[in-house]
Design a protein around this motif. Structure first.
Motif, PDB file in Angstrom:
ATOM      1  N   GLU A 103       0.832  -1.212   0.000  1.00  0.00           N
ATOM      2  CA  GLU A 103       0.000   0.000   0.000  1.00  0.00           C
ATOM      3  C   GLU A 103       0.862   1.257   0.000  1.00  0.00           C
ATOM      4  OE1 GLU A 103      -2.814   1.826   3.290  1.00  0.00           O
ATOM      5  OE2 GLU A 103      -3.697   0.021   2.380  1.00  0.00           O
ATOM      6  N   GLU A 104       1.872   1.287   0.834  1.00  0.00           N
ATOM      7  CA  GLU A 104       2.768   2.449   0.913  1.00  0.00           C
ATOM      8  C   GLU A 104       3.544   2.620  -0.392  1.00  0.00           C
ATOM      9  OE1 GLU A 104       4.349   5.825   2.569  1.00  0.00           O
ATOM     10  OE2 GLU A 104       2.747   4.573   3.349  1.00  0.00           O
ATOM     11  N   THR A 105       3.993   1.516  -0.987  1.00  0.00           N
ATOM     12  CA  THR A 105       4.716   1.579  -2.254  1.00  0.00           C
ATOM     13  C   THR A 105       3.829   2.128  -3.362  1.00  0.00           C
ATOM     14  OG1 THR A 105       6.081  -0.312  -1.598  1.00  0.00           O
ATOM     15  CG2 THR A 105       6.023   0.220  -3.941  1.00  0.00           C
ATOM     16  N   THR A 106       2.590   1.682  -3.407  1.00  0.00           N
ATOM     17  CA  THR A 106       1.641   2.170  -4.410  1.00  0.00           C
ATOM     18  C   THR A 106       1.401   3.663  -4.235  1.00  0.00           C
ATOM     19  OG1 THR A 106       0.577   0.018  -4.516  1.00  0.00           O
ATOM     20  CG2 THR A 106      -0.688   1.890  -5.349  1.00  0.00           C
ATOM     21  N   ARG A 107       1.230   4.100  -3.005  1.00  0.00           N
ATOM     22  CA  ARG A 107       1.009   5.526  -2.742  1.00  0.00           C
ATOM     23  C   ARG A 107       2.208   6.365  -3.171  1.00  0.00           C
ATOM     24  NH1 ARG A 107      -2.112   5.467   3.124  1.00  0.00           N
ATOM     25  NH2 ARG A 107      -4.013   4.508   2.312  1.00  0.00           N
TER      26      ARG A 107
END
Length: 75
Positions: free
Chosen positions: A14-18
């Motif tokens: 999730e953090e990587t996508t953001r």
């Protein structure tokens, strides 16, 4: 599109996508709405993510949204 990332980043999907969405937005490759959609978020919620990455979020599409909101309140 599928992006393969190192296993260490996959744990923080999730953090990587953001982060990727924020940087694509910053580079002008995505609109605010597209970047938010990529993260399954609303535009205004995604704007908070941009602040985290020191990305200025008031682009043309956001400015248009603000103008539409102002006009709706006046009319």
């Amino acid at each position: 599109m599928t992006i393969q990332v190192p296993e260490a980043l996959e744990k923080e999907h999730e953090e990587t996508t953001r982060f990727i969405a924020a940087k694509l937005y910053e580079a002008g490759k995505l609109t605010l709405g597209q970047a938010a959609e990529m993260c399954h978020m609303k535009k205004w919620d995604f704007a908070e993510i941009l602040i985290k990455y020191d990305v200025h979020y008031l682009d043309e599409s956001a400015a248009e949204d603000l103008e539409m909101f102002r006009n709706a309140r006046i009319g």
